[in-house]
Scaffold this motif. Structure first.
Motif: not given
Length: 162
Positions: A2, A4, A23, A25-29, A76-78, A81
């Motif tokens: 993970d 993150q 990079y 895909f993590p919610t907290e880039k 959600d998985l963009n 992003s």
């Protein structure tokens, strides 16, 4: 791992870290990049790739718009992003990386000559939704209607971008 949370990896333990199309895909880039910097040795190198354009995404949006009868929500998985110009560089520098070099390149996606495989590969991220909605025939019709905006056919092969 993970990105993150790399707590299983020691500080300053890698000369090079590579992350190919990860990079986005993590919610907290910011956390993922800070963790990457933490595990890199001083002077270490990060090699990362991100999408800035992926023609399958607007094609998928058009297909889903036809299937749903309205614009679909952003996934959600963009994978897009980090597509905004300068965003990834800003995040990398914000995490503390120095001597940041950036290059942009494009390459074609050749989806082959088999029409079934062209459709399936071109809509792969939508498979679960097509299964849920049982809309495969409608989706395939929409796919072929929208393909000319994003792809060309060269000797039977479907190639993106046009």
């Amino acid at each position: 791992a993970d990105a993150q949370n790399l707590e299983g990896m020691s500080d300053a333990s890698f000369d090079v870290v590579t992350c190919c199309y990860g990079y986005m895909f993590p919610t907290e880039k910011e956390t993922a990049l800070a963790e990457t910097l933490r595990v890199l040795k001083p002077g270490g190198t990060l090699v990362a790739t991100t999408w800035d354009i992926l023609y399958m995404m607007p094609l998928a949006r058009d297909v889903m718009t036809d299937v749903l009868g309205k614009e679909p929500p952003t996934p959600d998985l963009n994978p897009m992003s980090l597509a905004e110009e300068g965003l990834f560089r800003s995040l990398v520098e914000g995490a503390g990386f120095v001597s940041v070099e950036q290059a942009t390149s494009t390459y074609p996606f050749d989806l082959g000559t088999d029409r079934y495989m062209q459709f399936r590969c071109g809509t792969l991220p939508l498979k679960q939704k097509f299964d849920e909605l049982d809309c495969w025939a409608q989706a395939e019709s929409a796919f072929w209607e929208h393909v000319p905006k994003y792809a060309s056919v060269e000797n039977g092969a479907l190639v993106m971008p046009r």
